[in-house]
Every structure is written in structure tokens, then in C-alpha cells.
Design a protein around this motif. Structure first.
Motif, PDB file in Angstrom:
ATOM      1  N   TRP A  73       2.480   7.730   1.117  1.00 35.87           N
ATOM      2  CA  TRP A  73       2.072   6.345   1.244  1.00 35.87           C
ATOM      3  C   TRP A  73       2.083   5.654  -0.108  1.00 35.87           C
ATOM      4  O   TRP A  73       2.056   6.285  -1.153  1.00 35.87           O
ATOM      5  N   CYS A  74       2.137   4.336  -0.027  1.00 33.88           N
ATOM      6  CA  CYS A  74       2.182   3.521  -1.231  1.00 33.88           C
ATOM      7  C   CYS A  74       0.978   2.594  -1.267  1.00 33.88           C
ATOM      8  O   CYS A  74       0.508   2.133  -0.233  1.00 33.88           O
ATOM      9  N   SER A  75       0.490   2.355  -2.470  1.00 35.85           N
ATOM     10  CA  SER A  75      -0.599   1.409  -2.697  1.00 35.85           C
ATOM     11  C   SER A  75      -0.339   0.733  -4.039  1.00 35.85           C
ATOM     12  O   SER A  75       0.613   1.083  -4.730  1.00 35.85           O
ATOM     13  N   THR A  76      -1.187  -0.180  -4.420  1.00 38.52           N
ATOM     14  CA  THR A  76      -0.988  -0.873  -5.693  1.00 38.52           C
ATOM     15  C   THR A  76      -1.316   0.017  -6.895  1.00 38.52           C
ATOM     16  O   THR A  76      -1.150  -0.403  -8.027  1.00 38.52           O
ATOM     17  N   GLN A  77      -1.755   1.254  -6.643  1.00 34.95           N
ATOM     18  CA  GLN A  77      -2.078   2.194  -7.718  1.00 34.95           C
ATOM     19  C   GLN A  77      -1.301   3.505  -7.615  1.00 34.95           C
ATOM     20  O   GLN A  77      -1.501   4.391  -8.438  1.00 34.95           O
ATOM     21  N   SER A  78      -0.459   3.656  -6.614  1.00 37.98           N
ATOM     22  CA  SER A  78       0.201   4.949  -6.421  1.00 37.98           C
ATOM     23  C   SER A  78       1.045   5.338  -7.623  1.00 37.98           C
ATOM     24  O   SER A  78       1.603   4.498  -8.317  1.00 37.98           O
ATOM     25  N   GLY A  79       1.078   6.628  -7.851  1.00 40.56           N
ATOM     26  CA  GLY A  79       1.839   7.162  -8.975  1.00 40.56           C
ATOM     27  C   GLY A  79       1.246   6.835 -10.329  1.00 40.56           C
ATOM     28  O   GLY A  79       1.886   7.019 -11.346  1.00 40.56           O
ATOM     29  N   GLY A  80       0.012   6.329 -10.352  1.00 43.11           N
ATOM     30  CA  GLY A  80      -0.618   5.971 -11.615  1.00 43.11           C
ATOM     31  C   GLY A  80      -0.062   4.702 -12.232  1.00 43.11           C
ATOM     32  O   GLY A  80      -0.313   4.414 -13.398  1.00 43.11           O
ATOM     33  N   VAL A  81       0.702   3.933 -11.459  1.00 43.17           N
ATOM     34  CA  VAL A  81       1.298   2.692 -11.946  1.00 43.17           C
ATOM     35  C   VAL A  81       0.617   1.523 -11.252  1.00 43.17           C
ATOM     36  O   VAL A  81       0.742   1.342 -10.045  1.00 43.17           O
ATOM     37  N   SER A  82      -0.145   0.738 -12.029  1.00 41.53           N
ATOM     38  CA  SER A  82      -0.809  -0.439 -11.471  1.00 41.53           C
ATOM     39  C   SER A  82       0.196  -1.566 -11.339  1.00 41.53           C
ATOM     40  O   SER A  82       0.988  -1.822 -12.244  1.00 41.53           O
ATOM     41  N   ARG A  83       0.152  -2.238 -10.194  1.00 40.13           N
ATOM     42  CA  ARG A  83       1.077  -3.341  -9.943  1.00 40.13           C
ATOM     43  C   ARG A  83       0.488  -4.254  -8.880  1.00 40.13           C
ATOM     44  O   ARG A  83      -0.506  -3.915  -8.249  1.00 40.13           O
TER      45      ARG A  83
END
Length: 178
Positions: free
Chosen positions: A105-115
Motif C-alpha cells: 500500500w501507498c501513503s504520503t509517508q511510505s518508503g520514508g519519503v514524505s510527499r
């Protein structure tokens, strides 16, 4: 009394690893040496130059030093490109259980990348990588390489050639169970 540059990258502090030949190291290993070089440069005062692979008997740089410095520049360029690619395609969140299988899943914080966008999970194939990894992909706006352009399909990076949808996952779902 000897140059053991290679050991700072490989961690091999045996006699075979305590050598100055850094010519066959990977970009990541070259960056490790560059990091140690910067550490010593900022924390210690040089008292001389070691005659050998990188400096001649007059303290002048050798061709091997120029090649090592060029490799460091290339490694830094590779690192910057990798960081930019991570901003474009941040890693997905993932979990696995024997009962449910894999969930991405994807979120605005996934992978440690804020966006400011969540994105959708996709498989990203990279040349030479021998497989794929799950990344989050923007679904709206211009493609990454066309930022600021008014002429685009408003599909974000969904049309990137190296991406593939997860089988059985709706195309715009923010999570997939496979």
C-alpha cells in the motif's frame, strides 16, 4: 604505514584486504571510502602523503588517484540520481502473512519519503536489477520529467515504461493484496 583504503569499503581487515587497490569497487563502496576520507579530512590534520598508488615520491598525485577521484564523482552522481528516483518512485509499504499473503500500500509517508500524494502500488523493473520492487506512483499531474509543462496527460507517472500493475489489483487502488 600502508594504505588500506579498500578495507574501509569492504570491511575486510585481513592481510588480503588491507590493500590500496580500489579500482574494482562498486559505486556504494566508493562512497564508503569517500565518507571515510571526508571524516578524516574534517577531524584530523594531514602530516604527509603516503608514497604508493596515489602519490609519487614527490607527493604529486598519480593517475590512480585521478581515476579514484573520477570514480568518486561518478558514485556521487549515481547516488544523487538514485535519491531523485526514490523521490519519483518511493518504496511501498508492505506486509506478508501466511494466511493473507502479501499486501502492498501507498501513503504520503511510505518508503520514508514524505510527499503530498499517496500514489498507487506498481512493480518497478530497473535494467540490470533482475527483478522488480514495489513503488508508489503518482496518478495525476505531469510526469516527473515534465514538471512545469502544461502539455501532459494528467496521469502522473502511470505511463512510465518500466512499471507494471499488480495482477488482480484495481488500477487506481492505493493497496493491493496478492
Amino acid at each position: 604505514g600502508r594504505d588500506a583504503s579498500r578495507a574501509f569499503a569492504t570491511g575486510d581487515f585481513t592481510p588480503a584486504g588491507l590493500v590500496d587497490d580500489v579500482s574494482a569497487l562498486s559505486p556504494g563502496q566508493v562512497l564508503a571510502i569517500q565518507s571515510w576520507f571526508t571524516f578524516y579530512l574534517h577531524n584530523y590534520h594531514p602530516v604527509g602523503k603516503l608514497v604508493g598508488r596515489f602519490y609519487d615520491e614527490n607527493g604529486a598525485p598519480t593517475e590512480a588517484l585521478r581515476q579514484a577521484e573520477a570514480a568518486m564523482e561518478e558514485a556521487l552522481k549515481f547516488k544523487a540520481e538514485s535519491e531523485q528516483r526514490k523521490q519519483q518512485f518511493p518504496p511501498c509499504n508492505s506486509e506478508w502473512s501466511s494466511a493473507k499473503g502479501s499486501r502492498f500500500w501507498c501513503s504520503t509517508q511510505s518508503g520514508g519519503v514524505s510527499r503530498d500524494w499517496a500514489g498507487v502500488p506498481r512493480k518497478l523493473y530497473q535494467p540490470g536489477a533482475g527483478g522488480s520492487r514495489c513503488v508508489c506512483v503518482r496518478t495525476a499531474g505531469p510526469p516527473w520529467d515534465q514538471q512545469g509543462s502544461s502539455q501532459h496527460s494528467n496521469r502522473g507517472d502511470l505511463d512510465e515504461a518500466q512499471l507494471e500493475e499488480y495482477e488482480g489489483c484495481p488500477p487506481l487502488a492505493q493497496q493491493c493484496v496478492v
